[in-house]
Write an enzyme that holds these catalytic residues in place. Sequence first.
Site, mmCIF file in Angstrom:
data_model
loop_
_atom_site.group_PDB
_atom_site.id
_atom_site.type_symbol
_atom_site.label_atom_id
_atom_site.label_comp_id
_atom_site.label_asym_id
_atom_site.label_seq_id
_atom_site.Cartn_x
_atom_site.Cartn_y
_atom_site.Cartn_z
ATOM 1 N N ASN A 24 -28.203 20.349 70.830
ATOM 2 C CA ASN A 24 -27.850 20.976 69.555
ATOM 3 C C ASN A 24 -27.235 19.890 68.681
ATOM 4 O O ASN A 24 -26.085 19.522 68.868
ATOM 5 C CB ASN A 24 -26.845 22.115 69.816
ATOM 6 C CG ASN A 24 -26.282 22.686 68.525
ATOM 7 O OD1 ASN A 24 -26.809 22.434 67.442
ATOM 8 N ND2 ASN A 24 -25.209 23.456 68.643
ATOM 9 N N TRP A 25 -28.031 19.386 67.755
ATOM 10 C CA TRP A 25 -27.576 18.241 66.965
ATOM 11 C C TRP A 25 -26.631 18.639 65.826
ATOM 12 O O TRP A 25 -26.110 17.774 65.140
ATOM 13 C CB TRP A 25 -28.782 17.482 66.407
ATOM 14 C CG TRP A 25 -29.554 16.762 67.461
ATOM 15 C CD1 TRP A 25 -29.198 16.592 68.777
ATOM 16 C CD2 TRP A 25 -30.810 16.097 67.296
ATOM 17 N NE1 TRP A 25 -30.155 15.863 69.433
ATOM 18 C CE2 TRP A 25 -31.159 15.545 68.558
ATOM 19 C CE3 TRP A 25 -31.680 15.913 66.223
ATOM 20 C CZ2 TRP A 25 -32.329 14.823 68.756
ATOM 21 C CZ3 TRP A 25 -32.846 15.190 66.419
ATOM 22 C CH2 TRP A 25 -33.168 14.652 67.668
ATOM 23 N N LYS A 26 -26.484 19.920 65.602
ATOM 24 C CA LYS A 26 -25.609 20.389 64.525
ATOM 25 C C LYS A 26 -25.971 19.663 63.216
ATOM 26 O O LYS A 26 -27.139 19.354 63.015
ATOM 27 C CB LYS A 26 -24.143 20.212 64.933
ATOM 28 C CG LYS A 26 -23.872 20.807 66.329
ATOM 29 C CD LYS A 26 -22.433 20.869 66.700
ATOM 30 C CE LYS A 26 -22.312 21.463 68.098
ATOM 31 N NZ LYS A 26 -20.948 21.659 68.533
ATOM 32 N N HIS A 45 -24.182 30.844 67.442
ATOM 33 C CA HIS A 45 -23.307 29.741 67.862
ATOM 34 C C HIS A 45 -21.890 30.010 67.337
ATOM 35 O O HIS A 45 -21.724 30.549 66.247
ATOM 36 C CB HIS A 45 -23.841 28.411 67.323
ATOM 37 C CG HIS A 45 -23.124 27.247 67.910
ATOM 38 N ND1 HIS A 45 -21.912 26.817 67.432
ATOM 39 C CD2 HIS A 45 -23.425 26.438 68.967
ATOM 40 C CE1 HIS A 45 -21.498 25.789 68.164
ATOM 41 N NE2 HIS A 45 -22.401 25.537 69.097
ATOM 42 N N GLU A 84 -19.792 28.192 65.984
ATOM 43 C CA GLU A 84 -19.519 27.639 64.649
ATOM 44 C C GLU A 84 -20.071 28.558 63.559
ATOM 45 O O GLU A 84 -19.480 28.709 62.494
ATOM 46 C CB GLU A 84 -20.099 26.217 64.549
ATOM 47 C CG GLU A 84 -19.244 25.233 65.343
ATOM 48 C CD GLU A 84 -19.997 24.051 65.928
ATOM 49 O OE1 GLU A 84 -21.107 23.734 65.459
ATOM 50 O OE2 GLU A 84 -19.462 23.433 66.872
ATOM 51 N N GLU A 88 -20.738 29.448 76.040
ATOM 52 C CA GLU A 88 -19.984 28.321 75.502
ATOM 53 C C GLU A 88 -18.544 28.740 75.194
ATOM 54 O O GLU A 88 -18.269 29.322 74.143
ATOM 55 C CB GLU A 88 -20.636 27.821 74.208
ATOM 56 C CG GLU A 88 -22.053 27.342 74.384
ATOM 57 C CD GLU A 88 -22.474 26.374 73.283
ATOM 58 O OE1 GLU A 88 -22.898 25.273 73.631
ATOM 59 O OE2 GLU A 88 -22.345 26.714 72.105
ATOM 60 N N GLY A 116 -16.848 20.401 71.805
ATOM 61 C CA GLY A 116 -16.476 19.205 71.043
ATOM 62 C C GLY A 116 -15.058 18.732 71.291
ATOM 63 O O GLY A 116 -14.530 17.892 70.558
ATOM 64 N N SER A 165 -18.804 20.372 75.800
ATOM 65 C CA SER A 165 -18.460 19.043 76.324
ATOM 66 C C SER A 165 -19.243 18.681 77.588
ATOM 67 O O SER A 165 -18.698 18.076 78.510
ATOM 68 C CB SER A 165 -16.954 18.925 76.554
ATOM 69 O OG SER A 165 -16.255 19.089 75.332
ATOM 70 N N GLY A 199 -24.051 19.375 72.739
ATOM 71 C CA GLY A 199 -23.821 18.939 71.358
ATOM 72 C C GLY A 199 -23.703 17.427 71.295
ATOM 73 O O GLY A 199 -24.691 16.697 71.292
ATOM 74 N N GLY A 200 -22.465 16.933 71.294
ATOM 75 C CA GLY A 200 -22.178 15.501 71.111
ATOM 76 C C GLY A 200 -23.033 14.575 71.968
ATOM 77 O O GLY A 200 -23.569 13.581 71.465
HETATM 78 P P1 PGA Z 1 -20.449 19.842 72.595
HETATM 79 O O1 PGA Z 1 -21.148 21.036 71.784
HETATM 80 O O2 PGA Z 1 -21.377 19.467 73.714
HETATM 81 O O3 PGA Z 1 -20.292 18.732 71.587
HETATM 82 O O4 PGA Z 1 -19.149 20.355 73.109
HETATM 83 C C1 PGA Z 1 -21.830 22.063 72.441
HETATM 84 C C2 PGA Z 1 -22.311 23.105 71.454
HETATM 85 O O5 PGA Z 1 -21.586 23.410 70.511
HETATM 86 O O6 PGA Z 1 -23.421 23.636 71.601
#
Ligand code: PGA
Length: 257
Positions: free
Chosen positions: A12-14, A102, A104, A174, A180, A219, A240-241
């Site tokens: 998930n590159w956001k 998600h 966010e 999640e 993050g 994470s 994500g990251g």
């Molecule tokens: P993260 O993000 O791996 O950077 O914690 C995961 C996500 O939000 O899908």
Amino acid sequence: MAEARKPIIAGNWKMNHTHLDAIQVVQKLDYQLRPEDYRAVEVVVCPAFTALRSIQTLIDGDKLEVGLGAQNLWYEDQGAFTGEISGPMLAKLNVDYVIVGHSERRQIFGETDEVVNKKVKAVYRNGMKPILCVGETLEERDAGETEAKVRSQVKEALKGVGQDQAEALVVAYEPIWAIGTGRNATPEDADETTGQIRDELRTKYGDLADSIRIQYGGSVKPGNIADLMAKPNIDGALVGGASLDPDEFARVIRYRI
Ligand code: PGA
């Protein structure tokens, strides 16, 4: 039953990577992955909307086995919704998966369970597969409300989703406090909650719950993925990251090695 579920690891590159960066990342990622990696794990990248067309072209042109996902959509198929992207637009780009709900989106953009439910239905209506995100806040975890929260999010999101559609569902657990932050749930905690999610799916879909894949997200890194994947209820990861860098993401995907 876990053997029947092919792990799915999605990046998930956001709001990162221009379409030019995205092309490079996918090329470098694919360069590092072997046919056996694709056989063992379903690999998906979820770039920003602006990069979907470029990545679709790359996947088609070079016959890559990487799957394409979008990070969001609007639930109506067309109309006066300035700034939004619809299911038919994504389906036309051969998008396989759409991340829905998600944290966010829920926290920053105020998406309710009702909106999430409509989006899940829009994904199915347009022949794609949802990656439905659920998870608790730190306050909810500390108050012992994790199970109730994820069960209710799953239930609300899947209202009106039938047995025939549920087969294509992917759920991502999640915990919001782990996204993050560098903190992640212990594999034991993550497995317990994914197990509760599967149980909630079982009350609705019976034994089909055993073939629905549930990812862990929050994470996930090359250093912790193997322990998470060793757990019986965890069928993949939403990353994500660590998915932004092709070398790091390839190490996550090749967790078996
Ligand atoms: P993260 O993000 O791996 O950077 O914690 C995961 C996500 O939000 O899908």
